[in-house]
Each structure stands twice: as C-alpha cells, then as structure tokens.
Design a protein around this motif. Structure first.
Motif, short mmCIF file in Angstrom:
data_model
loop_
_atom_site.label_atom_id
_atom_site.label_comp_id
_atom_site.label_asym_id
_atom_site.label_seq_id
_atom_site.Cartn_x
_atom_site.Cartn_y
_atom_site.Cartn_z
N CYS A 1 -14.23 -4.46 0.00
CA CYS A 1 -13.77 -4.50 1.39
C CYS A 1 -14.73 -3.65 2.23
N LYS A 2 -15.41 -4.26 3.14
CA LYS A 2 -16.43 -3.54 3.92
C LYS A 2 -15.83 -2.58 4.94
N TRP A 3 -14.50 -2.68 5.12
CA TRP A 3 -13.84 -1.78 6.07
C TRP A 3 -13.13 -0.62 5.37
N GLY A 4 -13.11 -0.61 4.05
CA GLY A 4 -12.26 0.30 3.30
C GLY A 4 -12.77 1.72 3.16
N CYS A 5 -11.82 2.65 2.98
CA CYS A 5 -12.12 4.06 2.71
C CYS A 5 -12.91 4.18 1.42
N PRO B 1 -17.73 7.17 8.04
CA PRO B 1 -18.65 6.06 8.31
C PRO B 1 -17.95 4.72 8.47
N LYS B 2 -16.73 4.61 7.96
CA LYS B 2 -15.98 3.35 8.05
C LYS B 2 -14.98 3.34 9.21
N ALA B 3 -14.88 4.45 9.93
CA ALA B 3 -13.97 4.57 11.09
C ALA B 3 -12.53 4.22 10.74
N VAL B 4 -12.09 4.62 9.56
CA VAL B 4 -10.69 4.35 9.18
C VAL B 4 -9.78 5.54 9.51
N VAL B 5 -10.39 6.67 9.88
CA VAL B 5 -9.59 7.83 10.31
C VAL B 5 -9.43 7.72 11.82
#
Length: 277
Positions: free
Chosen positions: A148-152, A193-197
């Motif tokens: 998943c390219k969006w994942g933590c 780097p994934k902007a999930v926070v």
C-alpha cells in the motif's frame, strides 16, 4: 653610595605600587560608570507583553510552532510575526488570555493527532527491509516496503521527532499515540513521509484509520486486510450528513458530527475508529 641607592629603591617601591593600584582602580571605576551610562542610554527596552505572553504559553519548547522555543515564539507574537494558533500545545483558555494581552480576538480550536493508517502487520510487504534509519530513509527505496503506497511504514520517524515521548510503534506495526503525553505540537506530522499522521478537532469522536484511495474488496485486500473498502456505507448511515466520500475515503465534517458512532459500528472493514474523550 650603593647601599643608599638600594635603600631608596626599597623605600620607593611600595609607594609606586600603591599609586599604580589607585590609578588602575580609578580608571576601572571611570570606565565602569561610563559603560553603565552608555548601556542605560542606548538600551533597547523589551516590550513587557513578551513576558506576559510567555507566561501563558505551554512551556513545552517543542518547536512545533516553527520557532526555536517558547521565548522566541512569544517575541514573534508580540512583534506581529506569528499567530498564537500555531501553538497547539497551549490551551484554549491561555490562548484567549494571550488575545486579551495583545488586544485581539483569538479564534482557536483545540486539536488532537491521529494516525490514519492501522495497517501495520496486516498490510503486505513488497520487500524485506534490512537497512538502518527511519521511515524517511526507507521511503527512498521504492516508496517504502509496503504494498500500500499510502501506508504507515512503522520505522518511527514520528517517534524520534516527538519531544514528549508520546508516540511508539506498537506490536501490530503501526504508530500509536499516548494521549496522556501528547501535546499536539505536530512535529510528528511534519516528518511523516506518507502523511498519515493528521490533525483533527479535539472534539472529534471518530476518524478513519486508513489512507488508501483504492475502492473495492479485491483491490484493497490485495494490499491490506484491514483497509477501507471505499464502499460509502458510513456516509449513507450517518444521520446528520456529516460524512462525504473523497478519493474513496470518508471525509468528516466535525461541526455536523454528533458522535453517535453509527458509522464505526456499520463499517464493514472496521477502519472507522471511535475516540475517547
């Protein structure tokens, strides 16, 4: 004659030393008074509001506001170079107090930090990472190890950045926040780097713990067994119309949300999580 010369020298030496000391003392006194006068004459007076504002800041010195610490931030506020809302660690009450000191109206909403990916060990890896470093260094290698390219990525860039030690990578492989320690400074946000926070209103009762933009069980499950399916059921069951779908993910309007939790209860993938007060 020789004895007389020695006697005269011996009798004069103490007087010479005494005068030398007195002259040096006088010079030191004169220069000291001169420096004190010049310092007072040309001193730059500090605005008393700086100290008043500083006393109302959180004192965390976390740097989340973009300044070196609370002292520098207080000075910037008084000079009109910074907005008090840039400090998430300061309470709303204290922000209002700072507004009174500055003679302005402060519209501030308290926030909290959430991690919008709970994939972790449930998200498939495309390679085994054997290197050192954190999420940012791993991300340089083919966008990180996750399918998943969006994942933590779970390598702890946010952990290293947190000044309060309020973050850790849990046993399930994704970032977990200790809200008893978190001051919502946002340093973790800036290094992910994934902007999930992400930052959401403190009053929020639910959030989506997924950031993938795929839709449908087949595409999502190939990469993560707990990913959002993009089905939109949460938006359909929300009684207040507080949820819309954007890029196959639920987007919450927290001004409309009443915290009923129906979206979380009905979510087939259980990616909508409830938040405690």
């Amino acid at each position: 004659m020789i004895e007389l010369g020695i006697l005269c020298a011996e009798s004069i030496a103490p007087i010479t030393i005494l005068w030398s000391v007195l002259v040096l003392f006088a010079l030191a006194l004169i220069f000291g008074l001169l420096l004190a006068f010049v310092g007072k004459k040309f001193a730059v007076e500090e605005d008393e509001r700086i100290g008043q504002v500083r006393s109302k800041l959180s004192g965390a010195n976390c740097g989340g506001c973009g300044y070196a610490g609370c002292d520098a931030f207080a000075k910037a506020i008084v000079e009109g170079k910074a907005d008090i809302n840039n400090c998430s660690a300061t309470s709303k009450e204290n922000k209002d107090a700072i507004g009174e000191i500055m003679g302005v109206s402060v519209s501030a909403e308290e926030t909290k930090i959430v991690v919008c990916c709970h994939g972790g060990t449930n998200a498939k890896d495309k390679y085994e990472y054997m290197g050192y470093g954190d999420c940012r260094s791993m991300e340089l290698l083919a966008g990180g190890r996750k399918e998943c390219k969006w994942g933590c990525l779970g390598m702890g860039s946010c952990v290293d950045a947190c000044p309060q030690h309020a973050i850790e990578v849990g046993p399930e492989g994704f970032t977990v926040i200790d809200y008893d320690k978190c001051i919502a400074c946002g340093k973790c946000i800036s290094v992910c780097p994934k902007a999930v926070v992400k930052r959401i209103p403190k009053k929020a009762k639910v959030f989506c713990a997924c950031s993938n933009c795929l839709r449908g069980a087949k595409d999502v499950k190939e990469k993560c067994s707990v990913g959002c399916l993009g089905c939109g059921l949460c938006a359909k069951v929300c009684p207040n119309g507080a949820i819309t779908m954007e890029n196959n993910l639920p987007k919450f309007d927290y001004d409309k949300c009443i915290g009923c939790g129906l979206c979380a209860d009905k979510c087939p993938a259980k990616t909508i999580k409830k938040l405690e007060d």
